[in-house]
Design an enzyme around this catalytic site. Structure first.
Site, PDB file in Angstrom:
ATOM      1  N   HIS A 156       0.791  -1.118   0.138  1.00 55.45           N
ATOM      2  CA  HIS A 156      -0.092   0.054  -0.048  1.00 55.45           C
ATOM      3  C   HIS A 156       0.944   1.253  -0.033  1.00 55.45           C
ATOM      4  O   HIS A 156       2.018   1.188  -0.058  1.00 55.45           O
ATOM      5  CB  HIS A 156      -1.010  -0.002   1.412  1.00 55.45           C
ATOM      6  CG  HIS A 156      -0.263  -0.267   2.556  1.00 55.45           C
ATOM      7  ND1 HIS A 156      -0.506  -1.098   3.487  1.00 55.45           N
ATOM      8  CD2 HIS A 156       0.615   0.671   3.148  1.00 55.45           C
ATOM      9  CE1 HIS A 156       0.252  -0.865   4.452  1.00 55.45           C
ATOM     10  NE2 HIS A 156       0.865   0.371   4.424  1.00 55.45           N
TER      11      HIS A 156
HETATM   12  P1  TYD Z   1      -2.208  -3.813   7.422  1.00 56.94           P
HETATM   13  O1  TYD Z   1      -2.282  -2.534   7.154  1.00 56.94           O
HETATM   14  O2  TYD Z   1      -2.831  -5.018   6.648  1.00 56.94           O
HETATM   15  O3  TYD Z   1      -0.749  -4.142   7.967  1.00 56.94           O
HETATM   16  P2  TYD Z   1       0.420  -4.120   7.028  1.00 56.94           P
HETATM   17  O4  TYD Z   1       1.188  -2.859   7.373  1.00 56.94           O
HETATM   18  O5  TYD Z   1       1.255  -5.156   7.146  1.00 56.94           O
HETATM   19  O6  TYD Z   1       0.065  -3.878   5.538  1.00 56.94           O
HETATM   20  O7  TYD Z   1      -2.770  -3.632   9.061  1.00 56.94           O
HETATM   21  C1  TYD Z   1      -3.374  -4.855   9.624  1.00 56.94           C
HETATM   22  C2  TYD Z   1      -4.533  -4.637  10.347  1.00 56.94           C
HETATM   23  O8  TYD Z   1      -3.975  -3.782  11.580  1.00 56.94           O
HETATM   24  C3  TYD Z   1      -5.532  -3.956   9.701  1.00 56.94           C
HETATM   25  O9  TYD Z   1      -6.702  -4.378  10.126  1.00 56.94           O
HETATM   26  C4  TYD Z   1      -5.269  -2.452  10.181  1.00 56.94           C
HETATM   27  C5  TYD Z   1      -4.857  -2.753  11.665  1.00 56.94           C
HETATM   28  N1  TYD Z   1      -3.850  -1.567  12.018  1.00 56.94           N
HETATM   29  C6  TYD Z   1      -4.348  -0.771  13.114  1.00 56.94           C
HETATM   30  O10 TYD Z   1      -5.498  -0.766  13.523  1.00 56.94           O
HETATM   31  N2  TYD Z   1      -3.677   0.388  13.213  1.00 56.94           N
HETATM   32  C7  TYD Z   1      -2.301   0.625  12.785  1.00 56.94           C
HETATM   33  O11 TYD Z   1      -1.468   1.090  13.218  1.00 56.94           O
HETATM   34  C8  TYD Z   1      -1.897  -0.278  11.780  1.00 56.94           C
HETATM   35  C9  TYD Z   1      -0.408  -0.314  11.080  1.00 56.94           C
HETATM   36  C10 TYD Z   1      -2.883  -1.482  11.514  1.00 56.94           C
END
Ligand code: TYD
Length: 132
Positions: free
Chosen positions: A49
């Site tokens: 992303h």
């Molecule tokens: P995600 O964005 O999929 O992780 P990555 O950084 O590996 O792409 O995040 C995983 C889950 O955690 C998603 O449901 C969003 C949540 N999340 C939060 O609630 N707070 C945060 O600060 C972050 C980074 C993720």
């Protein structure tokens, strides 16, 4: 080639062990949020992303992984390892982490609190909206 913004982290080593330090003043933004990624199963990828606003500083505090950076025009894969150096991931920088070692702890310091609306999760949308 896409330029990588490395930031060195100070560390203090003595006979008791090691201590690493990150202070706000050493980063180009104020830290509003901290999260870390760990226990990533072999072969799993994370990220995939970009952000509209959030700036991030990311480093391995243990182990290693790879991070692919893509500004919409150029791509660069960077090896991160626990050597007291991390990178700044700016807004509109698509990023994708892979090759996590079993012991990897990837620490992320972010300029914004979590807001799903700050995410660009579709690569097609990213390609249409990226700024250079
Ligand atoms: P995600 O964005 O999929 O992780 P990555 O950084 O590996 O792409 O995040 C995983 C889950 O955690 C998603 O449901 C969003 C949540 N999340 C939060 O609630 N707070 C945060 O600060 C972050 C980074 C993720």
């Amino acid at each position: 080639m896409l330029e990588v913004q490395w930031v060195d982290v100070k560390n203090k080593i003595d006979e008791r062990g090691k201590l690493s330090i990150i202070q706000n003043a050493e980063l180009p933004f104020e830290i509003k949020r901290i999260f870390w990624i760990y226990d990533v199963e072999r072969g799993m990828k994370r990220g995939n992303h970009a952000h509209y606003n959030s700036r991030q500083f990311t480093l391995c505090v243990r182990g290693s992984c790879k991070i692919l950076l893509d500004n919409g025009k150029e791509k660069r894969e960077v090896n991160l390892k626990a050597d007291n150096k991390g990178i700044i991931v700016e807004p509109y920088m698509w990023h994708h982490m892979s090759d996590f070692s079993e012991d990897c702890i990837l620490l992320v310091l972010a300029s914004n609190e979590y807001d799903e609306r700050d995410y660009i999760r579709s690569y097609d949308e990213f390609k249409q909206t990226y700024k250079l």
